[in-house]
Design a protein around this motif. Sequence first.
Motif, PDB file in Angstrom:
ATOM      1  N   VAL A 195       0.836  -1.205   0.000  1.00 20.04           N
ATOM      2  CA  VAL A 195       0.000   0.000   0.000  1.00 20.04           C
ATOM      3  C   VAL A 195       0.870   1.254   0.000  1.00 20.04           C
ATOM      4  N   ASN A 196       1.902   1.286   0.838  1.00 17.21           N
ATOM      5  CA  ASN A 196       2.795   2.449   0.893  1.00 17.21           C
ATOM      6  C   ASN A 196       3.500   2.672  -0.436  1.00 17.21           C
ATOM      7  N   THR A 197       3.925   1.597  -1.084  1.00 14.26           N
ATOM      8  CA  THR A 197       4.601   1.720  -2.378  1.00 14.26           C
ATOM      9  C   THR A 197       3.660   2.310  -3.419  1.00 14.26           C
ATOM     10  N   ILE A 198       2.431   1.831  -3.458  1.00 15.06           N
ATOM     11  CA  ILE A 198       1.457   2.359  -4.417  1.00 15.06           C
ATOM     12  C   ILE A 198       1.227   3.845  -4.182  1.00 15.06           C
ATOM     13  N   PHE A 199       0.975   4.222  -2.925  1.00 15.63           N
ATOM     14  CA  PHE A 199       0.735   5.634  -2.619  1.00 15.63           C
ATOM     15  C   PHE A 199       1.956   6.495  -2.933  1.00 15.63           C
ATOM     16  N   GLU A 200       3.136   6.032  -2.588  1.00 16.81           N
ATOM     17  CA  GLU A 200       4.360   6.799  -2.860  1.00 16.81           C
ATOM     18  C   GLU A 200       4.568   6.998  -4.359  1.00 16.81           C
ATOM     19  N   GLU A 201       4.306   5.964  -5.152  1.00 21.17           N
ATOM     20  CA  GLU A 201       4.465   6.086  -6.605  1.00 21.17           C
ATOM     21  C   GLU A 201       3.478   7.084  -7.187  1.00 21.17           C
ATOM     22  N   ILE A 202       2.246   7.075  -6.692  1.00 20.05           N
ATOM     23  CA  ILE A 202       1.252   8.052  -7.152  1.00 20.05           C
ATOM     24  C   ILE A 202       1.694   9.461  -6.780  1.00 20.05           C
ATOM     25  N   ILE A 203       2.151   9.637  -5.548  1.00 25.46           N
ATOM     26  CA  ILE A 203       2.606  10.952  -5.084  1.00 25.46           C
ATOM     27  C   ILE A 203       3.818  11.424  -5.883  1.00 25.46           C
ATOM     28  N   ASP A 204       4.790  10.536  -6.101  1.00 16.49           N
ATOM     29  CA  ASP A 204       5.987  10.901  -6.868  1.00 16.49           C
ATOM     30  C   ASP A 204       5.636  11.308  -8.295  1.00 16.49           C
ATOM     31  N   ALA A 205       4.742  10.549  -8.927  1.00 17.26           N
ATOM     32  CA  ALA A 205       4.344  10.870 -10.300  1.00 17.26           C
ATOM     33  C   ALA A 205       3.646  12.226 -10.361  1.00 17.26           C
ATOM     34  N   MET A 206       2.733  12.455  -9.418  1.00 22.56           N
ATOM     35  CA  MET A 206       2.021  13.730  -9.420  1.00 22.56           C
ATOM     36  C   MET A 206       2.947  14.892  -9.092  1.00 22.56           C
ATOM     37  N   SER A 207       3.924  14.665  -8.226  1.00 19.67           N
ATOM     38  CA  SER A 207       4.897  15.719  -7.896  1.00 19.67           C
ATOM     39  C   SER A 207       5.711  16.115  -9.114  1.00 19.67           C
ATOM     40  N   SER A 208       5.900  15.160 -10.024  1.00 17.72           N
ATOM     41  CA  SER A 208       6.640  15.419 -11.261  1.00 17.72           C
ATOM     42  C   SER A 208       5.748  16.022 -12.337  1.00 17.72           C
ATOM     43  N   GLY A 214     -10.560   2.063 -15.179  1.00 16.99           N
ATOM     44  CA  GLY A 214     -11.780   1.648 -14.516  1.00 16.99           C
ATOM     45  C   GLY A 214     -12.024   2.363 -13.196  1.00 16.99           C
ATOM     46  N   PHE A 215     -10.964   2.816 -12.555  1.00 15.02           N
ATOM     47  CA  PHE A 215     -11.091   3.491 -11.261  1.00 15.02           C
ATOM     48  C   PHE A 215     -11.113   4.996 -11.446  1.00 15.02           C
ATOM     49  N   GLY A 216     -10.082   5.534 -12.103  1.00 12.95           N
ATOM     50  CA  GLY A 216     -10.030   6.966 -12.323  1.00 12.95           C
ATOM     51  C   GLY A 216      -8.618   7.442 -12.591  1.00 12.95           C
ATOM     52  N   ALA A 217      -8.482   8.743 -12.685  1.00  7.32           N
ATOM     53  CA  ALA A 217      -7.195   9.352 -12.994  1.00  7.32           C
ATOM     54  C   ALA A 217      -6.895  10.478 -12.007  1.00  7.32           C
ATOM     55  N   PHE A 218      -5.670  10.475 -11.524  1.00  6.52           N
ATOM     56  CA  PHE A 218      -5.178  11.535 -10.646  1.00  6.52           C
ATOM     57  C   PHE A 218      -4.328  12.478 -11.493  1.00  6.52           C
ATOM     58  N   SER A 219      -4.526  13.768 -11.328  1.00  7.77           N
ATOM     59  CA  SER A 219      -3.712  14.743 -12.041  1.00  7.77           C
ATOM     60  C   SER A 219      -3.508  15.962 -11.148  1.00  7.77           C
ATOM     61  N   VAL A 220      -2.700  16.878 -11.639  1.00  9.09           N
ATOM     62  CA  VAL A 220      -2.409  18.103 -10.900  1.00  9.09           C
ATOM     63  C   VAL A 220      -2.949  19.275 -11.706  1.00  9.09           C
ATOM     64  N   LYS A 221      -3.685  20.144 -11.050  1.00  2.96           N
ATOM     65  CA  LYS A 221      -4.200  21.347 -11.699  1.00  2.96           C
ATOM     66  C   LYS A 221      -3.541  22.568 -11.076  1.00  2.96           C
ATOM     67  N   GLN A 222      -3.285  23.546 -11.916  1.00  3.85           N
ATOM     68  CA  GLN A 222      -2.663  24.789 -11.486  1.00  3.85           C
ATOM     69  C   GLN A 222      -3.750  25.803 -11.175  1.00  3.85           C
ATOM     70  N   ARG A 223      -3.719  26.370  -9.999  1.00  2.73           N
ATOM     71  CA  ARG A 223      -4.652  27.444  -9.641  1.00  2.73           C
ATOM     72  C   ARG A 223      -3.894  28.769  -9.707  1.00  2.73           C
ATOM     73  N   PRO A 250      -4.243  18.694  -6.169  1.00  2.00           N
ATOM     74  CA  PRO A 250      -4.547  17.390  -6.761  1.00  2.00           C
ATOM     75  C   PRO A 250      -5.982  17.370  -7.279  1.00  2.00           C
ATOM     76  N   PHE A 251      -6.195  16.609  -8.345  1.00  2.00           N
ATOM     77  CA  PHE A 251      -7.508  16.492  -8.959  1.00  2.00           C
ATOM     78  C   PHE A 251      -7.743  15.027  -9.290  1.00  2.00           C
ATOM     79  N   PHE A 252      -8.956  14.521  -9.029  1.00  2.00           N
ATOM     80  CA  PHE A 252      -9.294  13.139  -9.333  1.00  2.00           C
ATOM     81  C   PHE A 252     -10.532  13.106 -10.209  1.00  2.00           C
ATOM     82  N   LYS A 253     -10.439  12.387 -11.311  1.00  2.00           N
ATOM     83  CA  LYS A 253     -11.578  12.206 -12.203  1.00  2.00           C
ATOM     84  C   LYS A 253     -11.922  10.725 -12.209  1.00  2.00           C
TER      85      LYS A 253
END
Length: 92
Positions: free
Chosen positions: A25-38, A46-55, A77-80
């Motif tokens: 679980v930690n590895t999955i969350f860390e990879e998502i966070i690292d990707a979004m940070s980049s 089937g689940f959704g997409a995480f992305s970063v939006k600029q305000r 962070p943004f989730f669709k």
Amino acid sequence: MIRSELIQKIADEHELNLNQAERIVNTIFEEIIDAMSSGDRVELRGFGAFSVKQRDARTGRNPRTGESVEVEEKCVPFFKTGKLLRDRLNDN
């Protein structure tokens, strides 16, 4: 569901000890966070997409005093949701 419940469910369903399930679980969350940070988008089909939006920077108001406050630009962070998740939620 909270993080510890997710870890317990993975451990139970896959006959893992809690430490192994927690590392997964930690590895999955860390990879998502690292990707979004980049600035990358993370898509889980089937689940959704995480992305970063600029305000953009803007002028806001302090709700307590009514005073104008400058709010700096920031990334949020943004989730669709994916189609499968939306369909499953609406079929109940």
